[in-house]
Design a protein around this motif. Structure first.
Motif, PDB file in Angstrom:
ATOM      1  N   VAL A  26     -59.933  86.964  73.182  1.00 48.19           N
ATOM      2  CA  VAL A  26     -58.512  87.293  74.184  1.00 48.19           C
ATOM      3  C   VAL A  26     -57.653  87.304  72.873  1.00 48.19           C
ATOM      4  O   VAL A  26     -57.651  86.459  71.864  1.00 48.19           O
ATOM      5  CB  VAL A  26     -58.396  86.036  75.029  1.00 48.19           C
ATOM      6  N   ARG A  27     -56.558  88.125  73.030  1.00 46.36           N
ATOM      7  CA  ARG A  27     -55.307  88.260  72.320  1.00 46.36           C
ATOM      8  C   ARG A  27     -54.504  87.725  72.936  1.00 46.36           C
ATOM      9  O   ARG A  27     -54.195  88.149  74.246  1.00 46.36           O
ATOM     10  CB  ARG A  27     -55.157  89.721  71.864  1.00 46.36           C
ATOM     11  N   VAL A  28     -53.710  86.639  72.380  1.00 46.83           N
ATOM     12  CA  VAL A  28     -52.681  85.875  73.010  1.00 46.83           C
ATOM     13  C   VAL A  28     -51.230  86.141  72.389  1.00 46.83           C
ATOM     14  O   VAL A  28     -51.057  86.272  71.568  1.00 46.83           O
ATOM     15  CB  VAL A  28     -53.062  84.389  72.834  1.00 46.83           C
ATOM     16  N   THR A  29     -50.138  86.144  73.593  1.00 48.59           N
ATOM     17  CA  THR A  29     -48.875  86.282  73.327  1.00 48.59           C
ATOM     18  C   THR A  29     -48.226  85.008  73.644  1.00 48.59           C
ATOM     19  O   THR A  29     -48.300  84.769  75.023  1.00 48.59           O
ATOM     20  CB  THR A  29     -48.183  87.529  74.047  1.00 48.59           C
ATOM     21  N   PRO A  30     -48.147  84.011  72.777  1.00 49.44           N
ATOM     22  CA  PRO A  30     -47.428  82.718  73.364  1.00 49.44           C
ATOM     23  C   PRO A  30     -45.802  82.919  73.764  1.00 49.44           C
ATOM     24  O   PRO A  30     -45.369  83.947  73.038  1.00 49.44           O
ATOM     25  CB  PRO A  30     -47.741  81.888  72.361  1.00 49.44           C
ATOM     26  N   GLY A  31     -45.080  82.121  74.365  1.00 49.59           N
ATOM     27  CA  GLY A  31     -43.565  82.098  74.460  1.00 49.59           C
ATOM     28  C   GLY A  31     -43.335  83.482  75.357  1.00 49.59           C
ATOM     29  O   GLY A  31     -42.231  83.837  75.227  1.00 49.59           O
ATOM     30  N   GLY A  42     -60.402  97.944  76.951  1.00 49.85           N
ATOM     31  CA  GLY A  42     -61.648  97.039  77.005  1.00 49.85           C
ATOM     32  C   GLY A  42     -61.239  95.600  76.054  1.00 49.85           C
ATOM     33  O   GLY A  42     -62.292  94.902  75.940  1.00 49.85           O
ATOM     34  N   ARG A  43     -60.171  95.536  76.004  1.00 48.65           N
ATOM     35  CA  ARG A  43     -59.589  94.094  75.384  1.00 48.65           C
ATOM     36  C   ARG A  43     -58.991  93.337  76.498  1.00 48.65           C
ATOM     37  O   ARG A  43     -58.311  93.868  77.001  1.00 48.65           O
ATOM     38  CB  ARG A  43     -58.591  94.290  73.957  1.00 48.65           C
ATOM     39  N   LEU A  44     -58.843  92.093  76.283  1.00 49.45           N
ATOM     40  CA  LEU A  44     -58.358  91.080  77.187  1.00 49.45           C
ATOM     41  C   LEU A  44     -57.066  90.757  76.524  1.00 49.45           C
ATOM     42  O   LEU A  44     -57.162  89.945  75.246  1.00 49.45           O
ATOM     43  CB  LEU A  44     -59.285  90.041  77.613  1.00 49.45           C
ATOM     44  N   LEU A  45     -55.987  90.909  77.054  1.00 45.53           N
ATOM     45  CA  LEU A  45     -54.678  90.343  76.707  1.00 45.53           C
ATOM     46  C   LEU A  45     -54.195  89.398  77.405  1.00 45.53           C
ATOM     47  O   LEU A  45     -54.066  89.459  78.552  1.00 45.53           O
ATOM     48  CB  LEU A  45     -53.513  91.447  76.464  1.00 45.53           C
ATOM     49  N   ALA A  46     -53.639  88.086  77.049  1.00 47.80           N
ATOM     50  CA  ALA A  46     -53.083  87.075  77.706  1.00 47.80           C
ATOM     51  C   ALA A  46     -51.624  86.771  77.201  1.00 47.80           C
ATOM     52  O   ALA A  46     -51.426  86.788  76.080  1.00 47.80           O
ATOM     53  CB  ALA A  46     -54.159  85.670  77.532  1.00 47.80           C
ATOM     54  N   LYS A  47     -50.924  86.517  78.215  1.00 46.11           N
ATOM     55  CA  LYS A  47     -49.411  86.076  77.925  1.00 46.11           C
ATOM     56  C   LYS A  47     -49.298  84.911  78.557  1.00 46.11           C
ATOM     57  O   LYS A  47     -49.433  84.719  79.737  1.00 46.11           O
ATOM     58  CB  LYS A  47     -48.545  87.096  78.340  1.00 46.11           C
ATOM     59  N   VAL A  48     -48.762  83.759  77.700  1.00 57.56           N
ATOM     60  CA  VAL A  48     -48.492  82.526  78.274  1.00 57.56           C
ATOM     61  C   VAL A  48     -47.261  81.971  77.978  1.00 57.56           C
ATOM     62  O   VAL A  48     -46.439  82.434  77.278  1.00 57.56           O
ATOM     63  CB  VAL A  48     -49.462  81.442  77.862  1.00 57.56           C
ATOM     64  N   ARG A  49     -46.462  81.310  78.989  1.00 50.79           N
ATOM     65  CA  ARG A  49     -45.317  80.722  78.561  1.00 50.79           C
ATOM     66  C   ARG A  49     -45.043  79.743  77.578  1.00 50.79           C
ATOM     67  O   ARG A  49     -44.154  79.388  76.825  1.00 50.79           O
ATOM     68  CB  ARG A  49     -44.449  80.297  80.120  1.00 50.79           C
ATOM     69  N   THR A  58     -52.978  77.308  73.733  1.00 51.67           N
ATOM     70  CA  THR A  58     -54.487  77.588  73.948  1.00 51.67           C
ATOM     71  C   THR A  58     -54.906  76.886  75.297  1.00 51.67           C
ATOM     72  O   THR A  58     -55.624  77.482  76.066  1.00 51.67           O
ATOM     73  CB  THR A  58     -55.231  76.963  72.670  1.00 51.67           C
ATOM     74  N   GLU A  59     -54.254  75.795  75.785  1.00 50.60           N
ATOM     75  CA  GLU A  59     -54.564  75.153  76.940  1.00 50.60           C
ATOM     76  C   GLU A  59     -54.167  76.095  78.034  1.00 50.60           C
ATOM     77  O   GLU A  59     -54.727  76.240  78.866  1.00 50.60           O
ATOM     78  CB  GLU A  59     -54.217  73.629  77.086  1.00 50.60           C
ATOM     79  N   ALA A  60     -53.001  76.762  77.663  1.00 52.70           N
ATOM     80  CA  ALA A  60     -52.346  77.384  78.805  1.00 52.70           C
ATOM     81  C   ALA A  60     -53.350  78.804  79.245  1.00 52.70           C
ATOM     82  O   ALA A  60     -53.666  79.167  80.339  1.00 52.70           O
ATOM     83  CB  ALA A  60     -51.044  77.870  78.575  1.00 52.70           C
ATOM     84  N   VAL A  61     -53.776  79.264  77.900  1.00 53.77           N
ATOM     85  CA  VAL A  61     -54.803  80.436  78.209  1.00 53.77           C
ATOM     86  C   VAL A  61     -56.061  79.977  78.828  1.00 53.77           C
ATOM     87  O   VAL A  61     -56.442  80.734  79.741  1.00 53.77           O
ATOM     88  CB  VAL A  61     -55.070  80.942  76.553  1.00 53.77           C
ATOM     89  N   ARG A  62     -56.592  78.791  78.368  1.00 54.69           N
ATOM     90  CA  ARG A  62     -57.791  78.267  79.080  1.00 54.69           C
ATOM     91  C   ARG A  62     -57.693  78.221  80.553  1.00 54.69           C
ATOM     92  O   ARG A  62     -58.397  78.566  81.369  1.00 54.69           O
ATOM     93  CB  ARG A  62     -58.232  76.690  78.620  1.00 54.69           C
ATOM     94  N   THR A  63     -56.331  77.677  80.939  1.00 55.85           N
ATOM     95  CA  THR A  63     -56.255  77.267  82.454  1.00 55.85           C
ATOM     96  C   THR A  63     -56.040  78.867  83.164  1.00 55.85           C
ATOM     97  O   THR A  63     -56.862  78.826  84.159  1.00 55.85           O
ATOM     98  CB  THR A  63     -54.908  76.592  82.652  1.00 55.85           C
ATOM     99  N   LEU A  64     -55.303  79.822  82.431  1.00 56.45           N
ATOM    100  CA  LEU A  64     -55.190  81.011  82.936  1.00 56.45           C
ATOM    101  C   LEU A  64     -56.583  81.942  83.238  1.00 56.45           C
ATOM    102  O   LEU A  64     -56.817  82.505  84.210  1.00 56.45           O
ATOM    103  CB  LEU A  64     -54.320  81.944  82.395  1.00 56.45           C
TER     104      LEU A  64
END
Length: 94
Positions: A26-31, A42-49, A58-64
């Protein structure tokens, strides 16, 4: 005012990018302004507040991810990337 629901792809689409050993990159964009998951090339991108401090993002991504895969968050183990935008999770029982 209530927060809008996170934009999540179908669980089957996410399961398709999990490798044979049950690992999910997972590629994460925090904030971010909004939360969601997106499949791009083919890649999973996650955006979290959540901000990238004390493991909150990391915990927000896990929950999502757990919500998208319809699993308990405890079934997702972080293998690599605790302080990185590139994270690798193991999906328990996949």
């Amino acid at each position: 005012m209530a927060r809008p629901r996170a934009d999540l792809p179908p669980a089957e689409a996410i399961r398709a990018v999990i490798d044979g050993e049950g690992r999910l990159a997972v590629r994460v964009t925090p904030g971010a302004k909004s939360e969601g998951l997106e499949l791009v090339g083919g890649r999973l991108l996650a955006k979290v507040r959540a901000k990238p401090e004390d493991g909150k993002a990391t915990e927000a991504v896990r929950t999502l991810l757990a919500a998208a895969l319809e699993l308990a968050p405890s079934r997702l183990d972080l293998l690599r990337g605790a302080t990185s935008r590139e994270k690798l999770f193991r999906v328990d029982g996949f």
